[in-house]
Structure formats: C-alpha cells, structure tokens
Design an enzyme around this catalytic site. Structure first.
Site, PDB file in Angstrom:
ATOM      1  N   GLY A  56      -2.204  -7.645   3.846  1.00  0.00           N
ATOM      2  CA  GLY A  56      -3.318  -7.107   4.616  1.00  0.00           C
ATOM      3  C   GLY A  56      -4.294  -6.533   3.618  1.00  0.00           C
ATOM      4  N   GLU A  57      -4.732  -5.320   3.851  1.00  0.00           N
ATOM      5  CA  GLU A  57      -5.667  -4.654   2.943  1.00  0.00           C
ATOM      6  C   GLU A  57      -4.952  -3.411   2.402  1.00  0.00           C
ATOM      7  OE1 GLU A  57      -8.573  -5.760   1.853  1.00  0.00           O
ATOM      8  OE2 GLU A  57      -8.554  -3.955   0.616  1.00  0.00           O
ATOM      9  N   SER A  58      -4.603  -3.453   1.120  1.00  0.00           N
ATOM     10  CA  SER A  58      -3.726  -2.394   0.607  1.00  0.00           C
ATOM     11  C   SER A  58      -4.379  -1.015   0.650  1.00  0.00           C
ATOM     12  CB  SER A  58      -3.240  -2.724  -0.801  1.00  0.00           C
ATOM     13  OG  SER A  58      -4.322  -3.028  -1.647  1.00  0.00           O
ATOM     14  N   CYS A  85       2.307  -9.334  -0.989  1.00  0.00           N
ATOM     15  CA  CYS A  85       0.872  -9.234  -1.232  1.00  0.00           C
ATOM     16  C   CYS A  85       0.401  -7.775  -1.222  1.00  0.00           C
ATOM     17  CB  CYS A  85       0.122 -10.123  -0.248  1.00  0.00           C
ATOM     18  SG  CYS A  85      -1.477 -10.620  -0.881  1.00  0.00           S
ATOM     19  N   ARG A 112      -4.665  -5.572  -8.472  1.00  0.00           N
ATOM     20  CA  ARG A 112      -5.071  -6.154  -7.184  1.00  0.00           C
ATOM     21  C   ARG A 112      -5.994  -7.345  -7.469  1.00  0.00           C
ATOM     22  NH1 ARG A 112      -8.459  -2.726  -3.628  1.00  0.00           N
ATOM     23  NH2 ARG A 112      -7.816  -4.243  -2.064  1.00  0.00           N
ATOM     24  N   ILE A 141      -3.169 -15.440  -1.158  1.00  0.00           N
ATOM     25  CA  ILE A 141      -4.437 -15.044  -0.537  1.00  0.00           C
ATOM     26  C   ILE A 141      -4.901 -13.739  -1.184  1.00  0.00           C
ATOM     27  CG2 ILE A 141      -5.611 -14.465   1.629  1.00  0.00           C
ATOM     28  CD1 ILE A 141      -3.245 -15.927   3.094  1.00  0.00           C
ATOM     29  N   ARG A 142      -5.941 -13.802  -1.995  1.00  0.00           N
ATOM     30  CA  ARG A 142      -6.420 -12.624  -2.748  1.00  0.00           C
ATOM     31  C   ARG A 142      -5.235 -11.860  -3.339  1.00  0.00           C
ATOM     32  NH1 ARG A 142      -8.788  -8.687  -0.174  1.00  0.00           N
ATOM     33  NH2 ARG A 142      -8.002  -9.216   1.871  1.00  0.00           N
ATOM     34  N   HIS A 177       2.681 -15.232   0.265  1.00  0.00           N
ATOM     35  CA  HIS A 177       2.999 -14.991   1.687  1.00  0.00           C
ATOM     36  C   HIS A 177       4.126 -15.896   2.187  1.00  0.00           C
ATOM     37  CE1 HIS A 177      -0.376 -12.292   2.742  1.00  0.00           C
ATOM     38  NE2 HIS A 177      -0.908 -12.847   1.671  1.00  0.00           N
ATOM     39  N   GLU A 179       5.935 -15.499   4.626  1.00  0.00           N
ATOM     40  CA  GLU A 179       6.031 -15.482   6.093  1.00  0.00           C
ATOM     41  C   GLU A 179       5.175 -16.584   6.718  1.00  0.00           C
ATOM     42  OE1 GLU A 179       4.306 -13.498   4.254  1.00  0.00           O
ATOM     43  OE2 GLU A 179       2.416 -12.974   5.226  1.00  0.00           O
TER      44      GLU A 179
END
Ligand code: GLN
Length: 201
Positions: A56-58, A85, A112, A141-142, A177, A179
């Site tokens: 997500g967004e850490s 991630c 990051r 992803i990023r 990821h 998942e």
C-alpha cells in the site's frame, strides 16, 4: 497447529492477502478451525499467531499504526509477520524516509521506491534460496529493497538494486506481491516455519 492469520487492515491490499492465505491453507489441508481475518486494533492482534503486513502506501500505514495504538503491540507481537512491499518498509530498522516510524523487527535498511520512476511496475521470475518448484513469478509495484541486512537475516533473493526477499526468525519480508497470482509457495513456507504444518489426509 491451527492458523489464526490476521491481515493488517488499515490501508493497502488487504483482500488479496486474505484470499491468498485462504488458498494456501486450503492447499495445506486446513479446515475451518484455521482462520484469516482483518486486524484493525490491538485486541484483533491478540488473537493471531501470524500477521500479514500488506503493500500500500507505507507513509500512510505507518501513520495509521501509530494512530490506532498498534505500534507497541506490533513490536511485541509473538507470532510471525509476513510483510510485503510497503509492509517490508515498515519491518526495517532503518528507512530512507523520515515520515516512516519503522517497527525495527528485521535488521535491515530499506530504500523505498528503489527501482525508480522509470520502472514503477514490472514482473520477473526470480530464483529464491530454498524454495522448491522453480523460480517465483514476482510482481513488483513501486518496490523497495533492503540495502543492508544483519547477520540474523537469511537472504532469499536479490535484484541488482538490492535484496528483494528475506527472512529473520519467524518473519518474512518481500519487496514484491506474492498475494497477486496463485502461487502460494511463499505463504506455505512462512506458515511451515511458524509450526503451522500441512494436515495430512
Ligand atoms: N513504495 C511504496 C511505499 O513505500 C510501496 C508500494 C507498494 O506497497 N506497492 O509506500
């Protein structure tokens, strides 16, 4: 041992983690006494023997961990943590972003967005130490990487930018990821190492 797997549900890809762990448990022969559920507060966490920290967004997840009173309970959590991630960023002892209040549960420094804007998202088949059945198809992803790791860390896979998969004790951290897709080998390895074995039929 039955699995009581929590997925931290303050932000990020929660339902994908729930589905992936349910699939892993089904493949391992577990019945309904093994469960996967959302964790939002310290009371939810107390019921878990394993926890997923999703991507997500850490920066957002870190802020919400603090806001929901989860920082100390996570630091003293006695089960294993499966961090992907943004979750990997949170597990570090050091992060290259002062907005993150890292949990310090894995002895590593994390960058990051280590792959840069040019390669925000890509897929690669990566060779993983000790994982049977061939390379793992990984979706990045990023993604972050670990740039250093302490002696207690077992490195599972590297890219040219740094470490992308590792373990320390009962914890596993992955910059990609797992998942997404239906390869549950890493989920199963994590559960096995926690003492949550496959049930023979
Ligand atoms: N780079 C993002 C962060 O640090 C993580 C991206 C992700 O989880 N897909 O928040």
């Amino acid at each position: 041992m039955d699995a009581k797997i929590g997925v931290l549900a303050v932000q990020g890809n929660v339902s994908e983690h729930i589905d992936a762990f349910l699939l892993a448990l089904e493949r391992m022969g577990h019945g309904p006494s093994s469960e996967v559920f959302e964790v939002r507060n310290p009371a939810d966490l107390a019921d878990c023997n394993a926890l997923a920290l999703p991507g997500g967004e850490s920066t957002t997840i870190s802020r919400l961990i603090d806001k929901n009173g989860l920082f100390e309970p996570l630091r003293s959590f006695r089960g294993g943590i499966f961090a992907t991630c943004a979750g990997m960023v949170l597990m570090a002892t050091r992060v290259d972003d002062p907005r993150i209040h890292p949990l310090g549960l894995i002895d590593m420094a994390v960058d990051r967005n280590a792959f840069g804007r040019q390669r925000e998202s890509f897929e690669a088949d990566i060779q993983m130490d000790g994982l049977n059945g061939g390379p793992f198809h990984a979706v990045f992803i990023r993604a972050p990487v670990a740039t250093t790791a302490g002696n207690a860390v077992h490195v599972l896979a590297r890219a040219s930018q740094g470490i992308v998969a590792l373990e320390q004790g009962d914890h596993m951290a992955l910059s990609f990821h797992p998942e997404l897709g239906n390869d549950t080998r890493l989920h199963e390895r994590f559960l096995n190492q926690l003492g949550i074995a496959a049930i023979k039929k």
